[in-house]
Design an enzyme around this catalytic site. Structure first.
Site, PDB file in Angstrom:
ATOM      1  N   THR A 132     -21.740  -7.239 -30.506  1.00  0.00           N
ATOM      2  CA  THR A 132     -20.786  -6.515 -31.350  1.00  0.00           C
ATOM      3  C   THR A 132     -21.373  -6.167 -32.715  1.00  0.00           C
ATOM      4  O   THR A 132     -22.278  -6.857 -33.209  1.00  0.00           O
ATOM      5  CB  THR A 132     -19.531  -7.407 -31.547  1.00  0.00           C
ATOM      6  N   ASP A 133     -20.803  -5.151 -33.340  1.00  0.00           N
ATOM      7  CA  ASP A 133     -21.224  -4.801 -34.706  1.00  0.00           C
ATOM      8  C   ASP A 133     -20.786  -5.855 -35.722  1.00  0.00           C
ATOM      9  O   ASP A 133     -21.300  -5.894 -36.839  1.00  0.00           O
ATOM     10  CB  ASP A 133     -20.702  -3.413 -35.107  1.00  0.00           C
ATOM     11  N   GLU A 134     -19.815  -6.705 -35.326  1.00  0.00           N
ATOM     12  CA  GLU A 134     -19.293  -7.684 -36.296  1.00  0.00           C
ATOM     13  C   GLU A 134     -20.346  -8.692 -36.738  1.00  0.00           C
ATOM     14  O   GLU A 134     -20.170  -9.358 -37.755  1.00  0.00           O
ATOM     15  CB  GLU A 134     -18.090  -8.437 -35.711  1.00  0.00           C
ATOM     16  N   TYR A 158     -15.529 -15.983 -34.760  1.00  0.00           N
ATOM     17  CA  TYR A 158     -15.914 -15.130 -33.618  1.00  0.00           C
ATOM     18  C   TYR A 158     -17.281 -14.490 -33.867  1.00  0.00           C
ATOM     19  O   TYR A 158     -18.195 -14.602 -33.041  1.00  0.00           O
ATOM     20  CB  TYR A 158     -14.854 -14.039 -33.383  1.00  0.00           C
ATOM     21  N   LYS A 162     -20.923 -14.927 -31.949  1.00  0.00           N
ATOM     22  CA  LYS A 162     -21.658 -13.824 -31.309  1.00  0.00           C
ATOM     23  C   LYS A 162     -23.053 -13.690 -31.934  1.00  0.00           C
ATOM     24  O   LYS A 162     -24.038 -13.421 -31.230  1.00  0.00           O
ATOM     25  CB  LYS A 162     -20.886 -12.508 -31.440  1.00  0.00           C
TER      26      LYS A 162
HETATM   27  P1  NAD Z   1     -12.097  -9.666 -23.296  1.00  0.00           P
HETATM   28  O1  NAD Z   1     -11.620 -10.809 -24.098  1.00  0.00           O
HETATM   29  O2  NAD Z   1     -11.125  -8.593 -22.927  1.00  0.00           O
HETATM   30  O3  NAD Z   1     -12.732 -10.178 -21.919  1.00  0.00           O
HETATM   31  C1  NAD Z   1     -13.588 -11.288 -21.855  1.00  0.00           C
HETATM   32  C2  NAD Z   1     -13.721 -11.688 -20.398  1.00  0.00           C
HETATM   33  O4  NAD Z   1     -14.637 -12.801 -20.327  1.00  0.00           O
HETATM   34  C3  NAD Z   1     -12.406 -12.154 -19.758  1.00  0.00           C
HETATM   35  O5  NAD Z   1     -12.273 -11.610 -18.470  1.00  0.00           O
HETATM   36  C4  NAD Z   1     -12.569 -13.678 -19.667  1.00  0.00           C
HETATM   37  O6  NAD Z   1     -11.862 -14.256 -18.602  1.00  0.00           O
HETATM   38  C5  NAD Z   1     -14.072 -13.807 -19.487  1.00  0.00           C
HETATM   39  N1  NAD Z   1     -14.607 -15.104 -19.932  1.00  0.00           N
HETATM   40  C6  NAD Z   1     -14.332 -15.765 -21.085  1.00  0.00           C
HETATM   41  N2  NAD Z   1     -15.008 -16.932 -21.129  1.00  0.00           N
HETATM   42  C7  NAD Z   1     -15.739 -16.999 -19.985  1.00  0.00           C
HETATM   43  C8  NAD Z   1     -16.652 -17.949 -19.457  1.00  0.00           C
HETATM   44  N3  NAD Z   1     -16.936 -19.069 -20.118  1.00  0.00           N
HETATM   45  N4  NAD Z   1     -17.229 -17.689 -18.256  1.00  0.00           N
HETATM   46  C9  NAD Z   1     -16.928 -16.561 -17.570  1.00  0.00           C
HETATM   47  N5  NAD Z   1     -16.059 -15.640 -18.024  1.00  0.00           N
HETATM   48  C10 NAD Z   1     -15.481 -15.837 -19.219  1.00  0.00           C
HETATM   49  O7  NAD Z   1     -13.325  -9.073 -24.088  1.00  0.00           O
HETATM   50  P2  NAD Z   1     -13.846  -7.568 -24.191  1.00  0.00           P
HETATM   51  O8  NAD Z   1     -13.145  -6.886 -25.309  1.00  0.00           O
HETATM   52  O9  NAD Z   1     -13.850  -6.966 -22.850  1.00  0.00           O
HETATM   53  O10 NAD Z   1     -15.350  -7.830 -24.681  1.00  0.00           O
HETATM   54  C11 NAD Z   1     -16.403  -8.008 -23.736  1.00  0.00           C
HETATM   55  C12 NAD Z   1     -17.691  -8.259 -24.484  1.00  0.00           C
HETATM   56  O11 NAD Z   1     -17.974  -7.162 -25.335  1.00  0.00           O
HETATM   57  C13 NAD Z   1     -17.640  -9.488 -25.391  1.00  0.00           C
HETATM   58  O12 NAD Z   1     -18.885 -10.127 -25.330  1.00  0.00           O
HETATM   59  C14 NAD Z   1     -17.405  -8.914 -26.781  1.00  0.00           C
HETATM   60  O13 NAD Z   1     -17.957  -9.743 -27.768  1.00  0.00           O
HETATM   61  C15 NAD Z   1     -18.150  -7.604 -26.677  1.00  0.00           C
HETATM   62  N6  NAD Z   1     -17.656  -6.505 -27.535  1.00  0.00           N
HETATM   63  C16 NAD Z   1     -16.331  -6.188 -27.564  1.00  0.00           C
HETATM   64  C17 NAD Z   1     -15.908  -5.095 -28.322  1.00  0.00           C
HETATM   65  C18 NAD Z   1     -14.460  -4.672 -28.360  1.00  0.00           C
HETATM   66  O14 NAD Z   1     -14.100  -3.799 -29.160  1.00  0.00           O
HETATM   67  N7  NAD Z   1     -13.575  -5.222 -27.523  1.00  0.00           N
HETATM   68  C19 NAD Z   1     -16.844  -4.362 -29.056  1.00  0.00           C
HETATM   69  C20 NAD Z   1     -18.195  -4.734 -29.008  1.00  0.00           C
HETATM   70  C21 NAD Z   1     -18.588  -5.801 -28.229  1.00  0.00           C
HETATM   71  O1  DAU Z   2     -16.123  -4.385 -33.943  1.00  0.00           O
HETATM   72  C1  DAU Z   2     -16.126  -4.852 -32.631  1.00  0.00           C
HETATM   73  C2  DAU Z   2     -15.064  -5.882 -32.459  1.00  0.00           C
HETATM   74  O2  DAU Z   2     -13.820  -5.186 -32.419  1.00  0.00           O
HETATM   75  C3  DAU Z   2     -15.238  -6.735 -31.215  1.00  0.00           C
HETATM   76  O3  DAU Z   2     -16.425  -7.484 -31.343  1.00  0.00           O
HETATM   77  C4  DAU Z   2     -14.046  -7.684 -31.036  1.00  0.00           C
HETATM   78  O4  DAU Z   2     -14.180  -8.392 -29.818  1.00  0.00           O
HETATM   79  C5  DAU Z   2     -12.787  -6.857 -31.004  1.00  0.00           C
HETATM   80  O5  DAU Z   2     -11.659  -7.700 -30.909  1.00  0.00           O
HETATM   81  C6  DAU Z   2     -12.681  -5.984 -32.249  1.00  0.00           C
HETATM   82  O6  DAU Z   2     -12.475  -6.808 -33.419  1.00  0.00           O
HETATM   83  P1  DAU Z   2     -11.466  -6.383 -34.581  1.00  0.00           P
HETATM   84  O7  DAU Z   2     -11.050  -7.586 -35.320  1.00  0.00           O
HETATM   85  O8  DAU Z   2     -12.016  -5.245 -35.368  1.00  0.00           O
HETATM   86  O9  DAU Z   2     -10.273  -5.799 -33.648  1.00  0.00           O
HETATM   87  P2  DAU Z   2      -8.693  -5.941 -33.748  1.00  0.00           P
HETATM   88  O10 DAU Z   2      -8.127  -4.976 -32.748  1.00  0.00           O
HETATM   89  O11 DAU Z   2      -8.233  -7.340 -33.699  1.00  0.00           O
HETATM   90  O12 DAU Z   2      -8.380  -5.375 -35.196  1.00  0.00           O
HETATM   91  C7  DAU Z   2      -8.770  -4.066 -35.579  1.00  0.00           C
HETATM   92  C8  DAU Z   2      -8.392  -3.899 -37.048  1.00  0.00           C
HETATM   93  O13 DAU Z   2      -6.954  -3.858 -37.135  1.00  0.00           O
HETATM   94  C9  DAU Z   2      -8.824  -5.049 -37.917  1.00  0.00           C
HETATM   95  O14 DAU Z   2      -9.178  -4.550 -39.194  1.00  0.00           O
HETATM   96  C10 DAU Z   2      -7.584  -5.928 -38.029  1.00  0.00           C
HETATM   97  C11 DAU Z   2      -6.460  -4.918 -37.951  1.00  0.00           C
HETATM   98  N1  DAU Z   2      -5.211  -5.386 -37.318  1.00  0.00           N
HETATM   99  C12 DAU Z   2      -5.287  -6.027 -36.119  1.00  0.00           C
HETATM  100  C13 DAU Z   2      -4.156  -6.488 -35.486  1.00  0.00           C
HETATM  101  C14 DAU Z   2      -4.249  -7.218 -34.166  1.00  0.00           C
HETATM  102  C15 DAU Z   2      -3.984  -5.134 -37.923  1.00  0.00           C
HETATM  103  O15 DAU Z   2      -3.910  -4.521 -38.988  1.00  0.00           O
HETATM  104  N2  DAU Z   2      -2.864  -5.577 -37.286  1.00  0.00           N
HETATM  105  C16 DAU Z   2      -2.893  -6.265 -36.113  1.00  0.00           C
HETATM  106  O16 DAU Z   2      -1.808  -6.664 -35.597  1.00  0.00           O
END
Ligand code: NAD
Ligand code: DAU
Length: 356
Positions: A132-134, A158, A162
């Site tokens: 992730t970019d975070e 988190y 990562k």
């Molecule tokens: P998510 O939380 O929707 O899904 C995570 C999945 O991993 C779930 O199906 C969960 O059951 C499984 N899991 C958790 N722990 C596990 C374990 N110990 N063994 C096997 N499976 C396990 O997450 P997502 O949003 O789909 O993100 C997927 C990946 O992409 C993550 O690594 C996250 O850090 C990365 N990522 C997410 C975003 C985003 O915006 N959502 C952006 C950049 C990177």
């Molecule tokens: O940048 C990539 C990341 O994006 C991934 O690595 C994470 O797994 C993914 O969850 C996401 O993280 P964020 O914290 O950016 O996503 P989230 O949807 O939780 O929040 C997006 C923005 O909105 C953040 O600035 C917090 C804000 N927010 C979020 C929620 C849930 C609100 O203002 N209100 C809310 O209720």
């Protein structure tokens, strides 16, 4: 065959569906089915022999070793993680267990398997880590977007977990020669996004007539990418990425949160107008900020564009419209997530190690 971990989650499920829509190469899907894992995301693959689902933990080294030996994948793609920042603030333990310890164990299992391959298969093997970019921390308003050489400065439990996993992946390449690739992507949105995250939460709450919670002043900036574009970037990195390299993935789409919320409200006004004639934006409620809330993320995606010729297919306007339409067309998916019925569905459909 490829091994995908976390393939029942938001991005992993989109990846598996897109992969099998474009290729007949089977997918072995290892997922622990935490609250975020939802096999309903993969319901369209029921009966499809190209998808083999295994219920298990990436940290279970004996089970992973057995899976690798049995299925002989040419690549491991690690999506599995605890992914929600707010949950990491309330309870960091699971994040360390899966994102750090789990990734380390998966690297160890992959290394042992890779070392036992014959020379040709060893040369072909890849371990692709989805990050992730975070991990790069927070940017000032005028600072340049994150490049792959930006210092890792994670600020939440988190992102720290990562960043630790990214370091482990790097070290397993440097020390053991494991052929790794790492992608660091910006915020995804699209189908099957769990409604604890901003965009699906706003859609679901708006339709339910509930408050739309905006943290702090709502001016935090995220860089949004349609999930299927993230999936195409991962496929491209797997195909042509240089071993040991990091590729940032993003769509040059920086937007303040409040603008995202207004855009979603406007789309809902158009596509599902309220019966009383009021606008969805009247439900917006400013709430207490997230502790340690990162102010701005922005990805410089020049490297993957230049080296691998990857570009996103969707603009934010086209992707967010598709996303809102998907949630409107799939009320059962939302209802099952909200009621918890998706977990019962999993239990009644599958038990133990399953092959849907
Ligand atoms: P998510 O939380 O929707 O899904 C995570 C999945 O991993 C779930 O199906 C969960 O059951 C499984 N899991 C958790 N722990 C596990 C374990 N110990 N063994 C096997 N499976 C396990 O997450 P997502 O949003 O789909 O993100 C997927 C990946 O992409 C993550 O690594 C996250 O850090 C990365 N990522 C997410 C975003 C985003 O915006 N959502 C952006 C950049 C990177
Ligand atoms: O940048 C990539 C990341 O994006 C991934 O690595 C994470 O797994 C993914 O969850 C996401 O993280 P964020 O914290 O950016 O996503 P989230 O949807 O939780 O929040 C997006 C923005 O909105 C953040 O600035 C917090 C804000 N927010 C979020 C929620 C849930 C609100 O203002 N209100 C809310 O209720």
């Amino acid at each position: 065959m490829i091994l995908v971990t976390g393939g029942a989650g938001f991005i992993g499920a989109n990846f598996v569906l897109d992969w099998l829509a474009q290729s007949d190469e089977p997918v072995l899907n290892l997922d622990k089915l935490t609250y975020a894992g939802n096999l309903e995301n993969l319901a369209s693959l029921q009966g499809d022999a190209r998808h083999v689902f295994v219920h298990g933990d990436i940290g279970d080294a004996a089970m992973v070793a057995q899976l690798l030996a049995q299925h002989q994948p040419r690549a491991v793609l690690n999506f599995a993680a605890e992914s929600h920042v707010d949950r990491s603030i309330h309870g960091p333990e699971d994040f360390i267990q899966t994102n750090v310890v789990g990734t380390m164990r998966l690297l160890q299992s992959a290394r042992a398997y890779w070392q036992g391959l014959d020379e040709a298969r060893r040369a072909e093997f890849r371990f692709l880590h989805v990050s992730t970019d975070e991990v790069y921390g927070s940017l000032e308003p005028t600072e340049a977007a994150f490049t792959e050489t930006h210092k890792l400065e994670p600020n939440s439990p988190y992102s720290a977990s990562k960043a630790a996993s990214d370091h482990l992946v790097r070290a397993w390449h440097h020390t053991y020669g494991l052929p790794v690739l790492t992608t660091n992507c910006s915020n995804n949105y699209g189908p099957f996004h769990f409604p604890e995250k901003l965009i699906p939460l706003i859609i679901v709450n708006a339709l339910a007539g509930k408050p739309l919670p905006v943290y702090g002043d709502g001016l935090q900036v995220r860089d949004w990418l349609y999930v299927k574009d993230h999936c195409s970037a991962i496929r491209r990195v797997l195909e042509a990425g240089r071993v040991g390299e990091i590729y940032n993935v993003g769509g040059w789409n920086e937007k303040p949160n409040i603008e995202i919320v207004h855009t979603v409200c406007a789309l809902l006004d158009e596509l599902r107008p309220k019966s009383d004639g009021s606008r969805y934006q009247t439900q917006i409620t400013y709430v207490q900020d997230r502790p340690g809330h990162d102010r701005r993320y922005a990805i410089d995606a020049s490297k993957i564009e230049r080296e691998l010729g990857w570009k996103p297919a969707e603009t934010f306007e086209s992707g967010i419209r598709k996303t809102v339409q998907w949630y409107l067309a799939n009320p059962d998916w939302v209802a099952h997530v909200q009621s918890g019925a998706y977990r019962e569905w999993v239990q009644t459909q599958y038990s133990g190690n399953e092959t849907p």
